[in-house]
Design a protein around this motif. Structure first.
Motif, PDB file in Angstrom:
ATOM      1  N   UNK A 156       0.856  -1.079  -0.071  1.00 24.70           N
ATOM      2  CA  UNK A 156       0.043  -0.124   0.148  1.00 24.70           C
ATOM      3  C   UNK A 156       0.782   1.303   0.001  1.00 24.70           C
ATOM      4  N   UNK A 157       0.285   2.360  -0.646  1.00 25.90           N
ATOM      5  CA  UNK A 157       1.014   3.528  -0.547  1.00 25.90           C
ATOM      6  C   UNK A 157       0.962   4.126   0.688  1.00 25.90           C
ATOM      7  N   UNK A 158       1.533   5.009   1.016  1.00 27.18           N
ATOM      8  CA  UNK A 158       1.361   6.024   2.370  1.00 27.18           C
ATOM      9  C   UNK A 158      -0.144   6.419   2.580  1.00 27.18           C
ATOM     10  N   UNK A 159      -0.377   7.002   1.266  1.00 30.40           N
ATOM     11  CA  UNK A 159      -1.736   7.537   1.524  1.00 30.40           C
ATOM     12  C   UNK A 159      -3.051   6.252   1.835  1.00 30.40           C
ATOM     13  N   UNK A 160      -2.851   5.260   0.941  1.00 30.04           N
ATOM     14  CA  UNK A 160      -3.571   3.972   1.174  1.00 30.04           C
ATOM     15  C   UNK A 160      -3.773   3.417   2.504  1.00 30.04           C
TER      16      UNK A 160
ATOM     17  N   UNK B  39      -6.972   3.924   9.646  1.00 25.73           N
ATOM     18  CA  UNK B  39      -7.786   5.082  10.309  1.00 25.73           C
ATOM     19  C   UNK B  39      -8.874   4.436  10.960  1.00 25.73           C
ATOM     20  N   UNK B  40      -9.170   4.954  12.368  1.00 24.21           N
ATOM     21  CA  UNK B  40      -9.990   4.322  13.236  1.00 24.21           C
ATOM     22  C   UNK B  40     -11.269   5.166  13.235  1.00 24.21           C
ATOM     23  N   UNK B  41     -11.233   6.360  12.284  1.00 24.65           N
ATOM     24  CA  UNK B  41     -12.528   7.125  12.159  1.00 24.65           C
ATOM     25  C   UNK B  41     -13.762   6.556  11.870  1.00 24.65           C
ATOM     26  N   UNK B  42     -14.699   6.840  12.404  1.00 22.59           N
ATOM     27  CA  UNK B  42     -16.288   5.955  12.074  1.00 22.59           C
ATOM     28  C   UNK B  42     -16.594   6.126  10.331  1.00 22.59           C
ATOM     29  N   UNK B  43     -16.342   7.469   9.965  1.00 23.88           N
ATOM     30  CA  UNK B  43     -16.670   7.886   8.475  1.00 23.88           C
ATOM     31  C   UNK B  43     -15.344   8.283   8.069  1.00 23.88           C
TER      32      UNK B  43
ATOM     33  N   UNK C 293     -20.516  -1.476   4.246  1.00 31.04           N
ATOM     34  CA  UNK C 293     -20.980  -1.317   2.736  1.00 31.04           C
ATOM     35  C   UNK C 293     -19.843  -0.803   2.197  1.00 31.04           C
ATOM     36  N   UNK C 294     -19.912  -1.585   0.745  1.00 32.14           N
ATOM     37  CA  UNK C 294     -18.589  -0.907   0.057  1.00 32.14           C
ATOM     38  C   UNK C 294     -19.586  -0.486  -1.335  1.00 32.14           C
ATOM     39  N   UNK C 295     -19.174   0.709  -1.912  1.00 34.68           N
ATOM     40  CA  UNK C 295     -20.071   1.668  -2.822  1.00 34.68           C
ATOM     41  C   UNK C 295     -19.218   1.900  -4.023  1.00 34.68           C
ATOM     42  N   UNK C 296     -20.316   1.847  -5.127  1.00 37.45           N
ATOM     43  CA  UNK C 296     -19.507   2.028  -6.238  1.00 37.45           C
ATOM     44  C   UNK C 296     -20.534   3.042  -7.101  1.00 37.45           C
ATOM     45  N   UNK C 297     -19.962   4.082  -7.814  1.00 40.65           N
ATOM     46  CA  UNK C 297     -20.862   4.958  -8.305  1.00 40.65           C
ATOM     47  C   UNK C 297     -21.928   4.475  -9.277  1.00 40.65           C
TER      48      UNK C 297
ATOM     49  N   UNK D  56     -11.426  -1.848   0.019  1.00 41.34           N
ATOM     50  CA  UNK D  56     -11.815  -3.508   0.296  1.00 41.34           C
ATOM     51  C   UNK D  56     -10.916  -3.715   1.472  1.00 41.34           C
ATOM     52  N   UNK D  57      -9.638  -3.464   1.505  1.00 41.50           N
ATOM     53  CA  UNK D  57      -8.787  -3.783   2.527  1.00 41.50           C
ATOM     54  C   UNK D  57      -9.519  -3.229   4.047  1.00 41.50           C
ATOM     55  N   UNK D  58      -9.781  -1.840   3.776  1.00 41.61           N
ATOM     56  CA  UNK D  58     -10.282  -1.363   5.034  1.00 41.61           C
ATOM     57  C   UNK D  58     -11.724  -2.111   5.490  1.00 41.61           C
TER      58      UNK D  58
END
Length: 101
Positions: free
Chosen positions: A9-13, A19-23, A52-56, A39-41
């Motif tokens: 993973x890149x640093x940004x990924x 991240x433990x943020x709820x959103x 849920x995983x969402x796509x456009x 997906x990994x998250x």
């Protein structure tokens, strides 16, 4: 039961995934790894949770999100219902797949 998924993973990924943020959101350009990072998250959600995983669009969901999810997370999936777009994981978590259209 527990399984390990090895991934680069890149640093940004990585920052997004851990991240433990709820959103949270990973906003980046085409080809930056948003699908894989999401997906990994989702696969590291706490046991027994619903995510849920969402796509456009449905086409993007089918052609990228679902394909990548089944490739990356296959070891962690105990049941995948393609018609309901619903996966159950070995830790009791569930993931819904939806399109934004």
């Amino acid at each position: 039961m527990q399984a390990t998924i090895r991934h680069a993973a890149t640093a940004q990924q990585r920052e997004f995934i851990v991240s433990d943020s709820r959103v949270s959101a990973f906003i980046a350009g085409i080809g930056s790894g948003k699908t894989r990072a999401s997906i990994l998250k989702a696969l590291k959600m706490p046991a027994g949770t619903l995510g849920m995983l969402l796509s456009p669009t449905y086409t993007m969901l089918r052609d990228t999100m679902l394909r990548t999810f089944l490739e990356v997370g296959r070891k962690l999936v105990t049941d995948f219902n393609k018609s309901e777009l619903h996966a159950k994981l070995i830790n009791g978590s569930e993931i819904l797949f939806r399109s934004a259209d």
